[in-house]
Structures are given as C-alpha cells and as structure tokens.
Design a protein around this motif. Structure first.
Motif, PDB file in Angstrom:
ATOM      1  N   ARG B   7       1.235  12.454  11.245  1.00 33.04           N
ATOM      2  CA  ARG B   7       1.472  11.007  11.229  1.00 33.04           C
ATOM      3  C   ARG B   7       1.188  10.145   9.894  1.00 33.04           C
ATOM      4  O   ARG B   7       0.529   9.451   9.744  1.00 33.04           O
ATOM      5  CB  ARG B   7       0.949  10.354  12.411  1.00 33.04           C
ATOM      6  N   PHE B   8       2.164  10.911   8.846  1.00 30.61           N
ATOM      7  CA  PHE B   8       2.178  10.150   7.399  1.00 30.61           C
ATOM      8  C   PHE B   8       2.268   8.738   7.367  1.00 30.61           C
ATOM      9  O   PHE B   8       1.639   8.032   6.865  1.00 30.61           O
ATOM     10  CB  PHE B   8       3.056  10.791   6.607  1.00 30.61           C
ATOM     11  N   GLY B   9       3.347   8.329   8.137  1.00 33.61           N
ATOM     12  CA  GLY B   9       3.857   6.889   8.185  1.00 33.61           C
ATOM     13  C   GLY B   9       2.423   6.077   8.455  1.00 33.61           C
ATOM     14  O   GLY B   9       2.368   4.929   7.724  1.00 33.61           O
ATOM     15  N   GLU B  10       1.618   6.191   9.645  1.00 31.74           N
ATOM     16  CA  GLU B  10       0.666   5.429   9.990  1.00 31.74           C
ATOM     17  C   GLU B  10      -0.463   5.160   8.689  1.00 31.74           C
ATOM     18  O   GLU B  10      -0.808   4.067   8.377  1.00 31.74           O
ATOM     19  CB  GLU B  10       0.141   5.664  11.185  1.00 31.74           C
ATOM     20  N   ARG B  11      -0.667   6.663   8.421  1.00 31.68           N
ATOM     21  CA  ARG B  11      -1.730   6.566   7.225  1.00 31.68           C
ATOM     22  C   ARG B  11      -1.480   5.638   5.993  1.00 31.68           C
ATOM     23  O   ARG B  11      -2.058   5.037   5.233  1.00 31.68           O
ATOM     24  CB  ARG B  11      -2.195   8.031   6.834  1.00 31.68           C
ATOM     25  N   VAL B  12       0.033   5.949   5.589  1.00 39.37           N
ATOM     26  CA  VAL B  12       0.587   5.507   4.347  1.00 39.37           C
ATOM     27  C   VAL B  12       0.441   3.853   4.489  1.00 39.37           C
ATOM     28  O   VAL B  12       0.210   2.901   3.616  1.00 39.37           O
ATOM     29  CB  VAL B  12       1.631   5.887   3.922  1.00 39.37           C
ATOM     30  N   MET B  13       0.997   3.394   5.807  1.00 40.39           N
ATOM     31  CA  MET B  13       1.006   1.910   5.948  1.00 40.39           C
ATOM     32  C   MET B  13      -0.389   1.357   5.877  1.00 40.39           C
ATOM     33  O   MET B  13      -0.575   0.346   5.330  1.00 40.39           O
ATOM     34  CB  MET B  13       1.458   1.519   7.386  1.00 40.39           C
ATOM     35  N   ARG B  14      -1.436   2.124   6.413  1.00 42.87           N
ATOM     36  CA  ARG B  14      -2.755   1.527   6.344  1.00 42.87           C
ATOM     37  C   ARG B  14      -3.206   1.452   4.966  1.00 42.87           C
ATOM     38  O   ARG B  14      -3.688   0.463   4.615  1.00 42.87           O
ATOM     39  CB  ARG B  14      -3.672   2.584   7.181  1.00 42.87           C
ATOM     40  N   ARG B  15      -2.938   2.509   4.189  1.00 41.83           N
ATOM     41  CA  ARG B  15      -3.517   2.562   2.963  1.00 41.83           C
ATOM     42  C   ARG B  15      -2.677   1.411   1.911  1.00 41.83           C
ATOM     43  O   ARG B  15      -3.285   0.734   0.904  1.00 41.83           O
ATOM     44  CB  ARG B  15      -3.344   3.632   2.161  1.00 41.83           C
ATOM     45  N   LEU B  16      -1.568   1.092   2.252  1.00 40.85           N
ATOM     46  CA  LEU B  16      -0.733  -0.140   1.451  1.00 40.85           C
ATOM     47  C   LEU B  16      -1.436  -1.252   1.899  1.00 40.85           C
ATOM     48  O   LEU B  16      -1.709  -2.002   0.939  1.00 40.85           O
ATOM     49  CB  LEU B  16       0.763   0.001   1.874  1.00 40.85           C
ATOM     50  N   ASP B  17      -1.815  -1.314   3.178  1.00 39.83           N
ATOM     51  CA  ASP B  17      -2.414  -2.654   3.534  1.00 39.83           C
ATOM     52  C   ASP B  17      -3.831  -2.846   2.751  1.00 39.83           C
ATOM     53  O   ASP B  17      -4.237  -3.824   2.271  1.00 39.83           O
ATOM     54  CB  ASP B  17      -2.718  -2.676   4.900  1.00 39.83           C
ATOM     55  N   GLU B  18      -4.530  -1.500   2.668  1.00 45.16           N
ATOM     56  CA  GLU B  18      -5.816  -1.724   1.931  1.00 45.16           C
ATOM     57  C   GLU B  18      -5.533  -1.917   0.377  1.00 45.16           C
ATOM     58  O   GLU B  18      -6.325  -2.741  -0.203  1.00 45.16           O
ATOM     59  CB  GLU B  18      -6.536  -0.243   2.043  1.00 45.16           C
ATOM     60  N   VAL B 392       7.044   1.702   9.813  1.00 41.28           N
ATOM     61  CA  VAL B 392       6.231   2.766   9.710  1.00 41.28           C
ATOM     62  C   VAL B 392       7.058   4.128  10.145  1.00 41.28           C
ATOM     63  O   VAL B 392       6.898   5.242   9.340  1.00 41.28           O
ATOM     64  CB  VAL B 392       5.046   2.898  10.780  1.00 41.28           C
ATOM     65  N   GLU B 393       7.950   4.063  10.716  1.00 41.37           N
ATOM     66  CA  GLU B 393       9.064   5.205  11.218  1.00 41.37           C
ATOM     67  C   GLU B 393       9.797   5.614   9.721  1.00 41.37           C
ATOM     68  O   GLU B 393       9.933   6.614   9.612  1.00 41.37           O
ATOM     69  CB  GLU B 393      10.084   4.828  12.233  1.00 41.37           C
ATOM     70  N   ASP B 394      10.233   4.486   9.065  1.00 38.58           N
ATOM     71  CA  ASP B 394      10.963   4.737   8.039  1.00 38.58           C
ATOM     72  C   ASP B 394      10.061   5.523   6.716  1.00 38.58           C
ATOM     73  O   ASP B 394      10.544   6.252   6.010  1.00 38.58           O
ATOM     74  CB  ASP B 394      11.593   3.616   7.212  1.00 38.58           C
ATOM     75  N   ALA B 395       8.754   4.910   6.886  1.00 34.73           N
ATOM     76  CA  ALA B 395       7.891   5.678   5.718  1.00 34.73           C
ATOM     77  C   ALA B 395       7.567   7.112   6.067  1.00 34.73           C
ATOM     78  O   ALA B 395       7.495   7.868   5.212  1.00 34.73           O
ATOM     79  CB  ALA B 395       6.605   4.746   5.952  1.00 34.73           C
ATOM     80  N   GLN B 396       7.299   7.381   7.213  1.00 38.76           N
ATOM     81  CA  GLN B 396       7.171   8.691   7.888  1.00 38.76           C
ATOM     82  C   GLN B 396       8.490   9.809   7.453  1.00 38.76           C
ATOM     83  O   GLN B 396       8.265  10.511   7.007  1.00 38.76           O
ATOM     84  CB  GLN B 396       7.076   8.540   9.638  1.00 38.76           C
ATOM     85  N   ALA B 397       9.382   9.020   7.821  1.00 34.71           N
ATOM     86  CA  ALA B 397      11.009   9.829   7.447  1.00 34.71           C
ATOM     87  C   ALA B 397      11.212  10.044   5.726  1.00 34.71           C
ATOM     88  O   ALA B 397      11.542  11.146   5.572  1.00 34.71           O
ATOM     89  CB  ALA B 397      11.946   9.066   7.813  1.00 34.71           C
ATOM     90  N   ALA B 398      10.708   9.079   5.255  1.00 35.70           N
ATOM     91  CA  ALA B 398      10.697   9.344   3.651  1.00 35.70           C
ATOM     92  C   ALA B 398       9.634  10.287   3.267  1.00 35.70           C
ATOM     93  O   ALA B 398      10.062  11.282   2.492  1.00 35.70           O
ATOM     94  CB  ALA B 398      10.092   7.840   2.957  1.00 35.70           C
TER      95      ALA B 398
END
Lengths: 445, 445
Positions: B7-18, B392-398
């Motif tokens: 689940r890349f999307g979730e981690r990348v979104m969390r890191r973008l928030d950080e 998050v879904e689009d981030a995962q897809a990318a």
C-alpha cells in the motif's frame, strides 16, 4: 466697448503664477482643503480682493468672500466664484482662474465707477476637489444652505476629522449654518472655468457656454472566475475573469459610443492574484458614466449592467456591481445661458454651447440661485496636471465676456425665480415654475 | 502483478503530510530554495531514503540524492526525481509527490531483491519553482551539466546572492561543476508530477503520459494613449489605452482559442494613473503563451503581436512589446513514452497522452538523457495553492506504474542515444540521430 478694456489677461496670468506658489508640496501644486497652503492662498486672494477695494471676509468653512456693495438700497446679490483648492500635483488654472478672473471683473467695475443694481460677491471656495476628505463642495454647499453636517465626522488619511481640521484652521463650526445666503436675495451665480476637455480647442474657440453639468454614476464591477495555471488549463476549460472583463470593457465603450453625449470610462482595473503565469481568480474594474440628461444616464447605466451581466453568464463568471456614487445632472439656467451667449456675441465670439463632464461649485450653487458657467479653452484638454495651460488672450477674452455679462445683467426676474425655487426646495413637493419672460426653469438637485 | 503491490499510496500520502510541516511560514507551506525549511525537508527526505536503504548524498547545489546500486558492474544510471522547493503558500503535492513516489519505487525494488541492469538515483531537486532567486532549475541543470554559473550573482529580495545563500547553506560552490552526470552513463529520467491542470480529471483518468513540456514565451505589452478627464473628453476624441487593451486581450484569447494546443493568458494588468475619473495614459499587461510544438508557438506569438499592433494603430495608440522569457518545448522521448504507455496498459489503465503546460525539472534533465513524465490527476486542476489535492488511490496507481516501468526498462539503446546527444550538444552542430529500433530522436534544447 471691446478695445477699451484694460489688459486683464496679463494681470490674471501673473496672479495665477503667484497663487501657484501656495503649495504643500514644493515643486508641485498641491493645495488641499484647510492645509497650510490653503491658508496662504486665502491670504493672497484676500490681498487681491483688497487691492480691488472689496470688503473681504473669511467665513467659517474656509471660503474667502469679497464684496462690492451696490449703491441701490436693499439690492440683491450676484455671486461670481470658483475654488482655490487643488488636486495633488495640479495645474494652476483649474479653480484659480474662476476666482481671479472674477476679481478682475469687480475691480474693473469699481474702477469705472459703474453702478450695478445688485451687489457683487466674489467667492474663493475652499473645497471643490474633495481630495482631502471624503466630502466635496463644502464651501459652495454652505453658501447654498445645503452643507452636509454629517461630513464633519469624515476623516482625512491621517485620521483628522473635517471638524478638527476646521477648528485647527480657526473656523467656528457653529458659524457654518450662518453662511447660507438668502435665496430670495441671491439673483445668480456665474463661474468661469477651464474646460478640462478638448472640445473648444478642436472648435478653435476661446470660450463656450455650458448647458449643464453632467450627471454621473460610478460603480465598481467585480468579476469572479476560476484561477488556474497559465500553462495547464486548456482554453476551452477556462473561466477567466480578465478575458471576461476585457469583453465587458469593450461593451462599456461601445455603449457610450453609440449614445450621443454619454461618456463612459474604465479608469481602474485590478486582477488578482496578478501573476504572469496564473489565470486570475478575480478582477475588479471601475465604471464612470456621465450624461447631461438624467434619463439618458440612467438608461445607459441599465444597458451597461445588462450587457456586462450577459457576458458574465455566457462565460460562466459571476459578476457584482457596487454603486459608488451617483449625482444628478445640473442644467444651467436657460435665461442666464442666453444672456451669457449675448455677451459672447457682443464681444465678437461665435456662440458655442457644450456640456460640462466635470463637476463644479455651480452644482451646489444651483440649489441657491440660477447658475451659468463660461468655459475657457485649455491646451489639449489637459487638467489636474502640471501641463494644464491657457493663453493670455483667452484669459482676456473670458474676463471681457464676464464683465459684459455683469454689466448687462438685470436681476428682477431672477429674484422672482429664486423665490419660487426656495419654496420648491423647502421640503415640500417641487414646483416647476415657468417664468415665461425669461424661459427660466428651477433647477433640479 | 497488480494485487501484489504494497500500500504505497497510504505511506506516500502520510509522508507528504509530514513533509508539509517543513515550512518557513507557519500555517502555510512555503519552502524556498536554501531556506531553513528546505534544510529540514532535505533531512526528512534523507531519512526516507535511508529507510529504503539507499546511500544518500547531499550535493553542493542543495539536491538530496539517494542511490540504489546495480549488481551489474559498470551499469548505467536511471534517474527518478522531482523537486522539494515550493511556491509561497503552496500545496503539498507539487514536486514532493515525484520525490516521495520515487523513494517508494526504490524501496520496493530493494525489498523484492530485484536485480536491475542499471543503478537507480532518486533526486530531490532544490530549485524548480524559481521563487527566491531570478533563476530556476538550478539543481536539475547542475545534474545535466548545464548549470548557469552567472546565476550565482542573482539576488533574492533581501539582496542575498545565490552564491552567498549556497555558502550559508553549507554548499561548496567549487563543487557544483562536479555534480554533472556523465551523459554516457545516464540512461533515462522519469518524473511523476501532479498534472496542475483539469484534463485528467475531466477524462476520468488517474494517470497520463506527457508528450512534451510546452514551450513558452512571455512578454509585457505596453499601450500608451492620452490621459484625460473621464467627464470631459467625448468618446470620439479619446485615445484610451485601457479600452484598447481590452480589445487586445480579447484578441489574445481569440488567437489561442482558434489554435489547437495553444494556451495564452493575460495574468497581470496595470492601468496608470489608475483613478476612477481619469482616462488612463498607459496600460501594461502580460502575455504568457505556450504550445507543445515550437513552430506553433512562434506562429501564434507572431499573430498575436500583429493583431495587437493593428488594434493600436486603428485606435491611435502606441504599443511596445518587451520579451521577458522564452523557452523551447521539451518533447519527451518517444521510446520512453511508449514504454511508459505499456506500463500503464499492463497496470490496467487507459493510455492517455497530454502535453504539460507547466515547466518541470525534466526540461533541464532532457539535456542529459531521454526523459519521460507521468502525470497524476489533481483535484479541479488546482496547484500552487493549499487546496491542491490528490487521492490515495491515484498515488498508489502512479507508483505501481512507475515500478512496472522501471522493472521493464532496458537501458542499452538509450545509452547509445545519449551518446549521440552528448556529441550533438558539445558545441558542435546538432546531429539528429535516428535510433530506429526505438524511434528515439535526440531532444532539442
């Protein structure tokens, strides 16, 4: 008669140059209401009036009034004048010419020993431009008995109220109410002023008779769309309020062009956020629309608003109109216009009439008595600018015509007309009086 | 393959928030090049890279580079990246997504133990937005061997030069020249980025393959007429530069609308003196015109200038054009575009191509090696704004598509192409190389 006149033009031009030294900004002419330079200009004008043997009074709203008493007992009063305040970085003729030319007229009448059937009052109003306070025509409104006492609380950009500034200037606020002239005694007001436009110059004429001071409405137009990146939003997906505003400004211009005597101007425009690579979110622009006839102005304004709304709708933009200011037209007195035209003709000028697009003290004075205005050609129509210019010959011609007008003016019928006016404006329904002998109609305000 | 991805999307979104916490303006995201928040963001990105077991280096132009070494001896390098500087009051995805998504790709490859025939470099460039200094793409230009050493004298709004700021940041200016990668070893550059426009959303697609970064020209247009009083100059006697500019802005819009793929924007407008009752003397407005094909842009620019000049002539206005900026289009590499399209198709996406209207680090990197860009849908096309949003879904897809692309990428033919490129850009006449097996043409800069 013409050749007997002294060289008014030279003296008035010299005095206008002297008056230009009274400024709050060295190197520029900036003479705001109740400023130190206004005080100095009042003293200078008082000096000119005293040299013409006028009795001089400074009143409680900052006007200087010079009076030449009639030998006729209980005679009415004819008022000549204009203003001595200026915009920032002004020219030297706007306002000042009307005051100093009137002093020449009074001085010449005194010199010749002519007996007038009315007293003459020459007034140097202190607040026509309305630059310092969000209020205007304070001096002429006080004379006309229409001073806005609520404006005493209006503040300048330093937070000084008009009341405080008046007190600091030595004025007694309780005295303002007493400045009002008796409408039954005021038989007329004549103001000479530079045209501030290019029409007389284009007509190759020194002078013109003003038909009316145009009515005016001002509004802010706010157009909102959708901000976006200048590179990434295809043209077909844009809701660009600046592209929309461009179409709207063209419509404003077109509407004025197709309606005779209407002028419309967009002078202010702001796009936000205002970045080279961002489709704006919001645009604000001003519209200033004028016409010498109220119905024409109102119709043009309604058409402009309708056309702008239609453009907004077609483009998916939202639009809002904020009215800023609205003033009815002030028609000049037809009888006085005719007498002024006769004076022009007697002095060898082609009689030419034109509306005034700018505001003047005559607007306020029209509440008190019949008014007329004589316009003087100015170079390239430029005003409110150091490049403002008139010629000594035109100044001479204007003073000759004013003098001729005053020497021929007979107040009787006007006094009757003003009595009617005073009744019609006392809070009761306006009565349209027809004084058929003079074709005079009371002035609407 | 799809369902096996973490689940890349979730981690990348969390890191973008950080990452959004690294700002110079509390409550907003403002992360200018070489600012304290840029330093903190670099440390944070280094932490993410180290967590992915990359070897990390901070170079002398403020880039952070994480490297995953190939097991193949003397392997070429594939570069993934984007930037971590921001505009003032920015969103959290522009730039940051490209960096943090690339770290996910590298981390996953390491985790899977996949052997790549090239080393991977993940770069967080420090200066793409060009907000602080009048210079841009400093980081990517340094990597591409095209750093503008004259820009070291460029100053920020506090008078601090780029050279001073670099030294204060701990960078060694003498080291900048050594950052340049060897074009013979660089086999490709892939950047993922939010679209910053509304096209993918309108197409109901998460992802798109960029065909080219549009070329752009920017100019200031200055229109001069004759100032005048809004009330006193009849419509027929006006030379109103704002009414003229309105017609011109409509012509700019019309020209772009009638030319496919061209966008043109007027984002800045100023009328002077800018008073409600004064016909302006002068108007200045900006034009930003873009097209993915240079000839189309040049033709559109010439037509816009001709139409504007013609409007000025008809209205008796003078017009001047001041070129501000011009950038050629950067076509993406056809071979890499095809491989990226194949990855999209393998991951179950409809293959959709679109030009990029905004500039990107890929423009600079195209001088070094073949480039490709993957665009990610963003909400309502909004960018450079706190309202910037992705799912998050689009981030995962990318990230899935990027990973698929990298796992299938074979560098050999590209390496040959870049050799040709390196020759053609060494100051000798450009040679257009055709590597027929990949349909790759060298990139013009």
């Amino acid at each position: 008669m013409r050749d007997n006149f002294p060289r008014f033009g030279e003296r008035v031009m010299r005095r206008l140059d002297e008056l230009a030294a009274d400024t709050d900004e060295p190197g520029k002419i900036t003479r705001l209401f109740l400023s130190p330079s206004h005080k100095r200009a009042m003293a200078r004008v008082r000096g000119f009036m005293e040299a013409a043997a006028l009795s001089v009074e400074e009143d409680d709203i900052g006007n200087v009034v010079g009076r030449l008493e009639s030998s006729v007992p209980d005679a009415p009063v004819f008022i000549l004048g204009s203003h001595i305040d200026s915009v920032r970085d002004a020219g030297r003729y706007d306002g000042g010419f009307g005051v100093l030319s009137a002093i020449e007229v009074a001085d010449e009448i005194r010199r010749r020993g002519d007996k007038l059937p009315f007293s003459l009052e020459i007034v140097a109003f202190g607040d026509e431009e309305g630059v310092r306070f969000p209020a205007t025509l304070s001096g002429s409104r006080a004379l006309a008995g229409n001073f806005d006492f609520e404006s005493l609380g209006a503040k300048d950009e330093n937070g000084v109220s008009l009341a405080e500034a008046l007190r600091g200037f030595g004025c007694n606020i309780e005295g303002i109410g007493k400045i009002a002239r008796d409408p039954r005694r005021a038989c007329g007001y004549l103001e000479s002023h530079i045209e501030q436009g290019p029409v007389l110059e284009a007509e190759n004429l020194a002078l013109g008779v003003v038909t009316a001071i145009a009515g005016m409405c001002r509004l802010n137009v706010t157009v909102e769309g959708e901000a976006g990146h200048a590179g990434t939003v295809p043209m077909g997906r844009r809701k660009d309020p600046l592209a929309g505003s461009a179409a709207m400004i063209s419509a404003v211009e077109d509407e004025a062009r197709r309606t005779p005597d209407v002028v419309a101007t967009v002078g202010v425009i702001e796009a936000s956020p205002g970045a080279i690579n961002v489709i704006p979110a919001k645009v604000r622009f001003s519209v200033d629309l004028r016409a010498p006839v109220d119905e024409v102005r109102e119709r043009a304004k309604a058409k402009v608003e309708a056309r702008l709304s239609s453009i907004a709708t077609k483009r998916g933009l939202s639009i809002g109109f904020t009215p800023l200011d609205e003033a009815k037209a002030t028609p000049c007195d037809p009888g006085m216009m005719r007498e002024l035209s006769d004076a022009l003709a007697r002095q060898g000028h082609r009689v030419f009439t034109l509306p005034s697009g700018a505001g003047h003290d005559a607007m306020a004075m029209a509440r008190l008595c019949p008014v007329a205005m004589l316009f003087l050609r100015c170079k390239a129509g430029i005003s409110h600018n150091p490049a403002e210019a008139i010629t000594v010959e035109d100044a001479q011609a204007a003073i000759e015509v004013m003098l001729d007008f005053i020497l021929h003016f007979r107040p009787t019928a006007h006094a009757e007309a003003t009595e009617e006016r005073s009744v019609s404006q006392g809070g009761r329904p306006a009565v349209v009086a027809q004084i058929s002998s003079l074709d005079t109609t009371p002035l609407s305000r």
